[in-house]
Design a protein around this motif. Structure first.
Motif, PDB file in Angstrom:
ATOM      1  N   TYR A   1       0.828  -1.204   0.000  1.00  0.00           N
ATOM      2  CA  TYR A   1       0.000   0.000   0.000  1.00  0.00           C
ATOM      3  C   TYR A   1       0.867   1.261   0.000  1.00  0.00           C
ATOM      4  CZ  TYR A   1      -3.429   3.479   1.392  1.00  0.00           C
ATOM      5  OH  TYR A   1      -4.216   4.594   1.437  1.00  0.00           O
ATOM      6  N   GLY A   2       1.986   1.217   0.718  1.00  0.00           N
ATOM      7  CA  GLY A   2       2.907   2.349   0.688  1.00  0.00           C
ATOM      8  C   GLY A   2       3.469   2.587  -0.708  1.00  0.00           C
ATOM      9  N   ASP A   3       3.801   1.504  -1.409  1.00  0.00           N
ATOM     10  CA  ASP A   3       4.272   1.652  -2.791  1.00  0.00           C
ATOM     11  C   ASP A   3       3.169   2.219  -3.686  1.00  0.00           C
ATOM     12  OD1 ASP A   3       6.700   0.608  -2.034  1.00  0.00           O
ATOM     13  OD2 ASP A   3       6.207  -1.440  -2.653  1.00  0.00           O
ATOM     14  N   PHE A   4       1.934   1.792  -3.435  1.00  0.00           N
ATOM     15  CA  PHE A   4       0.799   2.292  -4.226  1.00  0.00           C
ATOM     16  C   PHE A   4       0.617   3.793  -4.020  1.00  0.00           C
ATOM     17  CE2 PHE A   4      -3.777   3.296  -4.323  1.00  0.00           C
ATOM     18  CZ  PHE A   4      -4.048   3.005  -5.648  1.00  0.00           C
ATOM     19  N   VAL A   5       0.657   4.245  -2.755  1.00  0.00           N
ATOM     20  CA  VAL A   5       0.500   5.675  -2.469  1.00  0.00           C
ATOM     21  C   VAL A   5       1.692   6.461  -3.020  1.00  0.00           C
ATOM     22  CG1 VAL A   5       0.318   7.388  -0.621  1.00  0.00           C
ATOM     23  CG2 VAL A   5      -0.914   5.228  -0.437  1.00  0.00           C
ATOM     24  N   LYS A   6       2.880   5.914  -2.889  1.00  0.00           N
ATOM     25  CA  LYS A   6       4.071   6.577  -3.418  1.00  0.00           C
ATOM     26  C   LYS A   6       3.973   6.736  -4.928  1.00  0.00           C
ATOM     27  CE  LYS A   6       9.095   6.134  -3.749  1.00  0.00           C
ATOM     28  NZ  LYS A   6      10.266   5.284  -3.408  1.00  0.00           N
ATOM     29  N   GLY A   7       3.406   5.715  -5.598  1.00  0.00           N
ATOM     30  CA  GLY A   7       3.270   5.793  -7.045  1.00  0.00           C
ATOM     31  C   GLY A   7       2.340   6.899  -7.491  1.00  0.00           C
ATOM     32  N   LEU A   8       1.368   7.270  -6.638  1.00  0.00           N
ATOM     33  CA  LEU A   8       0.459   8.360  -6.996  1.00  0.00           C
ATOM     34  C   LEU A   8       1.170   9.693  -7.098  1.00  0.00           C
ATOM     35  CD1 LEU A   8      -2.612   7.470  -4.738  1.00  0.00           C
ATOM     36  CD2 LEU A   8      -2.367   7.068  -7.186  1.00  0.00           C
ATOM     37  N   PHE A   9       2.308   9.837  -6.389  1.00  0.00           N
ATOM     38  CA  PHE A   9       3.012  11.114  -6.366  1.00  0.00           C
ATOM     39  C   PHE A   9       4.365  11.069  -7.066  1.00  0.00           C
ATOM     40  CE2 PHE A   9       0.289  10.862  -2.623  1.00  0.00           C
ATOM     41  CZ  PHE A   9      -0.424  12.048  -2.721  1.00  0.00           C
ATOM     42  N   ALA A  10       5.005   9.901  -7.102  1.00  0.00           N
ATOM     43  CA  ALA A  10       6.355   9.820  -7.674  1.00  0.00           C
ATOM     44  C   ALA A  10       6.478   8.829  -8.818  1.00  0.00           C
ATOM     45  CB  ALA A  10       7.358   9.449  -6.567  1.00  0.00           C
ATOM     46  N   GLY A  11       5.412   8.087  -9.143  1.00  0.00           N
ATOM     47  CA  GLY A  11       5.506   7.097 -10.210  1.00  0.00           C
ATOM     48  C   GLY A  11       6.110   5.793  -9.713  1.00  0.00           C
ATOM     49  N   ARG A  12       6.012   4.757 -10.530  1.00  0.00           N
ATOM     50  CA  ARG A  12       6.544   3.445 -10.151  1.00  0.00           C
ATOM     51  C   ARG A  12       7.081   2.739 -11.389  1.00  0.00           C
ATOM     52  NH1 ARG A  12       2.307  -0.057  -6.905  1.00  0.00           N
ATOM     53  NH2 ARG A  12       4.140  -1.415  -6.787  1.00  0.00           N
ATOM     54  N   ASP A  13       7.906   1.722 -11.136  1.00  0.00           N
ATOM     55  CA  ASP A  13       8.415   0.857 -12.198  1.00  0.00           C
ATOM     56  C   ASP A  13       7.741  -0.500 -12.096  1.00  0.00           C
ATOM     57  OD1 ASP A  13      10.140   2.772 -13.187  1.00  0.00           O
ATOM     58  OD2 ASP A  13      11.782   2.179 -11.864  1.00  0.00           O
ATOM     59  N   PHE A  14       7.302  -1.023 -13.244  1.00  0.00           N
ATOM     60  CA  PHE A  14       6.631  -2.316 -13.295  1.00  0.00           C
ATOM     61  C   PHE A  14       7.290  -3.175 -14.376  1.00  0.00           C
ATOM     62  CE2 PHE A  14       3.422   0.555 -11.676  1.00  0.00           C
ATOM     63  CZ  PHE A  14       2.883  -0.154 -10.623  1.00  0.00           C
ATOM     64  N   PRO A  15       7.264  -4.497 -14.187  1.00  0.00           N
ATOM     65  CA  PRO A  15       7.741  -5.379 -15.258  1.00  0.00           C
ATOM     66  C   PRO A  15       6.767  -5.384 -16.420  1.00  0.00           C
ATOM     67  CG  PRO A  15       6.821  -6.685 -13.482  1.00  0.00           C
ATOM     68  CD  PRO A  15       6.831  -5.250 -13.005  1.00  0.00           C
ATOM     69  N   ASP A  16       7.273  -5.193 -17.626  1.00  0.00           N
ATOM     70  CA  ASP A  16       6.404  -5.251 -18.804  1.00  0.00           C
ATOM     71  C   ASP A  16       5.795  -6.636 -18.940  1.00  0.00           C
ATOM     72  OD1 ASP A  16       5.150  -4.506 -21.128  1.00  0.00           O
ATOM     73  OD2 ASP A  16       6.854  -5.046 -22.375  1.00  0.00           O
ATOM     74  N   ASP A  17       6.561  -7.640 -18.653  1.00  0.00           N
ATOM     75  CA  ASP A  17       6.093  -9.025 -18.656  1.00  0.00           C
ATOM     76  C   ASP A  17       6.659  -9.681 -17.405  1.00  0.00           C
ATOM     77  OD1 ASP A  17       5.479 -11.665 -19.008  1.00  0.00           O
ATOM     78  OD2 ASP A  17       5.973 -11.701 -21.133  1.00  0.00           O
ATOM     79  N   PRO A  18       5.854  -9.947 -16.377  1.00  0.00           N
ATOM     80  CA  PRO A  18       6.368 -10.493 -15.127  1.00  0.00           C
ATOM     81  C   PRO A  18       7.127 -11.797 -15.311  1.00  0.00           C
ATOM     82  CG  PRO A  18       4.072  -9.861 -14.892  1.00  0.00           C
ATOM     83  CD  PRO A  18       4.410  -9.755 -16.336  1.00  0.00           C
ATOM     84  N   VAL A  19       6.652 -12.645 -16.224  1.00  0.00           N
ATOM     85  CA  VAL A  19       7.336 -13.907 -16.447  1.00  0.00           C
ATOM     86  C   VAL A  19       8.708 -13.660 -17.047  1.00  0.00           C
ATOM     87  CG1 VAL A  19       7.209 -16.133 -17.618  1.00  0.00           C
ATOM     88  CG2 VAL A  19       5.134 -15.062 -16.755  1.00  0.00           C
ATOM     89  N   GLN A  20       8.780 -12.657 -17.945  1.00  0.00           N
ATOM     90  CA  GLN A  20      10.071 -12.322 -18.529  1.00  0.00           C
ATOM     91  C   GLN A  20      10.991 -11.742 -17.477  1.00  0.00           C
ATOM     92  OE1 GLN A  20       9.862  -9.664 -21.824  1.00  0.00           O
ATOM     93  NE2 GLN A  20      10.106 -11.271 -23.332  1.00  0.00           N
ATOM     94  N   LYS A  21      10.439 -10.937 -16.577  1.00  0.00           N
ATOM     95  CA  LYS A  21      11.292 -10.303 -15.580  1.00  0.00           C
ATOM     96  C   LYS A  21      11.917 -11.338 -14.656  1.00  0.00           C
ATOM     97  CE  LYS A  21      11.686  -6.904 -11.965  1.00  0.00           C
ATOM     98  NZ  LYS A  21      11.075  -5.999 -11.011  1.00  0.00           N
ATOM     99  N   ALA A  22      11.216 -12.435 -14.443  1.00  0.00           N
ATOM    100  CA  ALA A  22      11.808 -13.480 -13.629  1.00  0.00           C
ATOM    101  C   ALA A  22      13.095 -14.005 -14.266  1.00  0.00           C
ATOM    102  CB  ALA A  22      10.812 -14.622 -13.461  1.00  0.00           C
ATOM    103  N   GLN A  23      13.186 -13.866 -15.603  1.00  0.00           N
ATOM    104  CA  GLN A  23      14.376 -14.314 -16.298  1.00  0.00           C
ATOM    105  C   GLN A  23      15.247 -13.143 -16.741  1.00  0.00           C
ATOM    106  OE1 GLN A  23      12.648 -16.514 -19.505  1.00  0.00           O
ATOM    107  NE2 GLN A  23      11.728 -18.054 -18.155  1.00  0.00           N
ATOM    108  N   ALA A  24      14.630 -11.963 -16.986  1.00  0.00           N
ATOM    109  CA  ALA A  24      15.380 -10.791 -17.433  1.00  0.00           C
ATOM    110  C   ALA A  24      14.912  -9.585 -16.635  1.00  0.00           C
ATOM    111  CB  ALA A  24      15.167 -10.558 -18.930  1.00  0.00           C
TER     112      ALA A  24
END
Length: 337
Positions: free
Chosen positions: A65-88
């Motif tokens: 929830y803290g990351d969610f609130v932080k994203g409202l004001f500062a943005g966040r980074d997400f994996p484009d493809d979570p399965v790919q991120k597990a490998q890359a």
């Protein structure tokens, strides 16, 4: 008046925080696992665990929830493809603030999805709101002034008929006859207002009409009832006895008093429309918040569902703020209290 608005803004801020917490907790109470939904068909328990770690769902709830609130004001980074991120791990997408989350099913930031759908819903709600308020209040006043006569019966009967017809039925009738059989208007389509204002209005006439018929019917009956009550008060008879002109008596002494419950109902209805018009958008094929909510629930797209709920809650609270401010304009005693 300024302190009145400040107090209401503080109350709305607290309400939005509570709504965000409750909505976020409901996200985790859902019986589905987002890590398994976005993993694909050939998922193993190890890959689901890796996917959950890539999406950040293995963190404690308060941290997420803290990351969610932080994203409202500062943005966040997400994996484009979570399965790919597990490998890359370098496969990430940056979501600019305010960031409402990331839809792994649609592979797009939720903020972009809401931003694309919100203008459609706002256009539908704003035009329909203006139309039904003009028709409902004006017809209600006329019915009250001609109480018991044939015009009153005609207006009230038409309002009862309009109120009994569902929105989708009116929309289908308009589509079938106005656009397809008679070809009076083109099939409704959304054009951004800044691109072509005339085409924007022409494409929304039928959805506006379908919504206005149902809502105006309720405002006709409400306005008529409160106008009859206010026009029978002693101060109205006193104003007429003093020689005040009838239009001034009707508007200043009658309609102004009747506007308080009308404004209350209008704020709630407008907030509900801004939260998403599922039926109207489905009938006319508009990609607004209502259609986005239906698709998200069908596909169990939990981040998008959370965002739509928060937008709907914000629409209700903002509409209530406008209603409270209008109370102070209509009745000065509200500001003193």
């Amino acid at each position: 008046m300024v302190f009145f608005v400040i107090r209401r803004l503080l109350a709305i801020g607290v309400m939005l925080v509570v709504t965000s917490v409750v909505t976020f907790l409901l996200f985790f109470a859902a019986p589905t696992d987002p890590a398994a939904l976005t993993c694909g068909r050939e998922c193993t328990p190890d890959l689901i665990d890796a996917n959950r770690h890539a999406m950040g769902l293995d963190k404690p709830i308060h941290v997420q929830y803290g990351d969610f609130v932080k994203g409202l004001f500062a943005g966040r980074d997400f994996p484009d493809d979570p399965v790919q991120k597990a490998q890359a791990p370098e496969t990430i997408v940056h979501c600019e603030a305010p960031c409402l989350g990331y839809s792994f099913l649609r592979q797009a930031p939720v903020t972009e999805l809401v931003t694309q759908a919100l203008p459609v819903t706002v256009s539908l709600a704003a035009g329909a709101f203006v139309l039904w308020m003009l028709i409902g209040v004006l017809a209600g006043c006329v019915a009250a002034l001609y109480k018991g006569r044939w015009l009153d019966r005609l207006i009230v009967g038409g309002a009862l008929l309009g109120y009994s017809l569902p929105t989708f039925f009116i929309g289908l009738l308009l589509l079938t006859f106005v656009s397809i059989r008679w070809a009076i208007l083109p099939i409704p389509s959304y054009t951004p207002f800044l691109d072509n204002p005339l085409q924007w209005a022409a494409g929304l006439v039928m959805p506006w009409t379908a919504l206005a018929v149902v809502f105006a019917a309720a405002y006709v009956r409400l306005t008529r009832a409160y106008m009859i009550e206010s026009l029978s008060e002693d101060y109205v008879r006193t104003a007429r006895a003093k020689g005040v002109r009838e239009p001034r008596v009707i508007v200043k002494h009658g309609l102004r008093v009747a506007l308080t419950p009308i404004v209350t109902m209008a704020g709630l209805d407008l907030g509900g429309l801004l939260g998403g018009m599922v039926v109207t958008e489905q009938v006319f094929g508009f990609n607004g918040l209502g259609k986005l909510a239906v698709q998200s629930v069908t596909n169990v797209d939990l981040p998008t569902i959370v965002a739509v709920v928060l937008v709907a809650a914000a629409a209700y609270t903002i509409a209530n703020l406008v209603v409270d401010i209008l109370y102070g304009v209509i009745d000065p005693r509200v500001r003193l209290k």
